[in-house]
Write a protein that holds these residues in place. Structure first.
Motif, short mmCIF file in Angstrom:
data_model
loop_
_atom_site.label_atom_id
_atom_site.label_comp_id
_atom_site.label_asym_id
_atom_site.label_seq_id
_atom_site.Cartn_x
_atom_site.Cartn_y
_atom_site.Cartn_z
N GLY A 111 0.77 -1.13 -0.04
CA GLY A 111 0.07 -0.06 0.03
C GLY A 111 1.01 1.06 -0.07
O GLY A 111 2.16 1.24 0.12
N TRP A 112 0.04 2.36 -0.04
CA TRP A 112 0.72 3.62 -0.24
C TRP A 112 -0.25 4.61 0.71
O TRP A 112 -1.19 4.66 0.73
N PHE A 113 0.43 5.43 1.67
CA PHE A 113 -0.08 6.06 2.57
C PHE A 113 0.70 7.61 2.47
O PHE A 113 1.96 7.83 1.61
N ARG A 114 0.20 8.56 2.82
CA ARG A 114 0.85 9.96 2.71
C ARG A 114 0.53 10.65 4.12
O ARG A 114 -0.47 10.50 4.84
N GLN A 115 1.34 11.45 4.28
CA GLN A 115 1.49 12.37 5.57
C GLN A 115 1.96 13.68 5.36
O GLN A 115 2.73 14.06 4.71
N ALA A 116 0.85 14.70 5.34
CA ALA A 116 0.89 16.16 5.14
C ALA A 116 1.46 16.83 6.53
O ALA A 116 1.15 16.18 7.48
N PRO A 117 2.20 17.83 6.54
CA PRO A 117 2.72 18.49 7.65
C PRO A 117 1.36 18.77 8.50
O PRO A 117 0.44 19.49 8.40
N GLY A 118 1.74 18.37 9.66
CA GLY A 118 0.43 18.77 10.89
C GLY A 118 -0.73 17.97 10.80
O GLY A 118 -1.48 18.10 11.52
N LYS A 119 -0.78 16.90 9.81
CA LYS A 119 -1.78 15.88 9.70
C LYS A 119 -1.42 14.43 10.03
O LYS A 119 -0.33 14.17 9.91
N GLY A 120 -2.37 13.64 10.23
CA GLY A 120 -2.04 12.37 10.38
C GLY A 120 -1.75 11.60 9.11
O GLY A 120 -1.91 12.05 7.98
N ARG A 121 -1.46 10.30 9.25
CA ARG A 121 -1.03 9.58 8.12
C ARG A 121 -2.54 9.05 7.27
O ARG A 121 -3.52 8.70 8.16
N GLU A 122 -2.66 9.24 6.17
CA GLU A 122 -3.64 8.96 5.14
C GLU A 122 -3.52 7.84 4.35
O GLU A 122 -2.36 7.96 3.48
N PHE A 123 -4.48 7.08 4.26
CA PHE A 123 -4.36 5.82 3.14
C PHE A 123 -4.64 6.34 1.98
O PHE A 123 -5.53 7.41 1.58
N VAL A 124 -3.80 5.97 0.92
CA VAL A 124 -4.00 6.48 -0.59
C VAL A 124 -4.42 5.12 -1.56
O VAL A 124 -5.39 5.60 -2.24
N ALA A 125 -3.94 4.07 -1.39
CA ALA A 125 -4.01 2.97 -2.29
C ALA A 125 -3.45 1.88 -1.75
O ALA A 125 -2.35 1.70 -1.04
N ALA A 126 -3.92 0.47 -2.00
CA ALA A 126 -3.40 -0.68 -1.90
C ALA A 126 -3.60 -1.84 -3.11
O ALA A 126 -4.78 -1.46 -3.72
N VAL A 133 4.67 13.72 2.36
CA VAL A 133 5.43 12.50 2.20
C VAL A 133 4.67 11.37 2.12
O VAL A 133 3.84 11.12 2.78
N TYR A 134 5.03 10.61 0.80
CA TYR A 134 4.35 9.51 0.47
C TYR A 134 5.34 8.18 1.05
O TYR A 134 6.32 8.16 0.69
N TYR A 135 4.46 7.29 1.92
CA TYR A 135 5.27 6.14 2.32
C TYR A 135 4.59 4.85 1.64
O TYR A 135 3.42 4.80 1.32
N CYS A 136 5.34 3.85 1.19
CA CYS A 136 4.91 2.53 0.89
C CYS A 136 5.09 1.63 1.80
O CYS A 136 5.87 1.98 2.83
N ALA A 137 4.15 0.53 1.96
CA ALA A 137 4.21 -0.12 3.25
C ALA A 137 3.86 -1.77 2.58
O ALA A 137 3.14 -1.60 1.54
#
Length: 121
Positions: free
Chosen positions: A32-47, A90-94
């Motif tokens: 999956g991919w998640f993202r986190q913008a400054p001052g925000k929580g981690r958001e699900f993008v796609a899996a 910032v985009y994170y893969c997992a």
């Protein structure tokens, strides 16, 4: 599993970017991919499941982003089109801990280092 994310950068609104995530070995779990913008929580993008048979997307990216998986190369890419300034993060893969896709970050055991995506207006 070690994950290496790449492909971030700066793009104008309406443009496209493609992110890549390489896993150190083959697994049969969802990625999956998640993202986190400054001052925000981690958001699900796609899996996506290991065989690409099933995908899921966050509501904010449906119709604009596409996740694909290359089983031969152990990669999961994220094609991002029609980018908006609010996609900046910032985009994170997992790597998930099961076959099925899930939006819950607690169901992902391994994470990449993150790659910055900045969309200018």
């Amino acid at each position: 599993v070690q994950l290496q994310a790449s492909g971030g950068g700066l793009v104008q609104a309406g443009g496209s970017l493609r992110l890549a995530c390489a896993a150190s070995r083959r697994t049969y779990n969802a990625m999956g991919w998640f993202r986190q913008a400054p001052g925000k929580g981690r958001e699900f993008v796609a899996a996506i499941t290991w065989n690409g048979a099933s995908t899921s997307y966050g509501d904010s990216v449906k119709g604009r982003f596409t996740i694909t998986r290359d089983r031969a190369n152990n990669t999961a890419d994220l094609q991002m089109n029609s980018l908006k300034p609010e996609d900046t993060a910032v985009y994170y893969c997992a790597m998930g801990n099961a076959y099925e896709t899930t939006q819950d970050p607690k169901e992902y055991d391994d994470w990449g280092q993150g790659t910055q995506v900045t969309v200018s207006s």
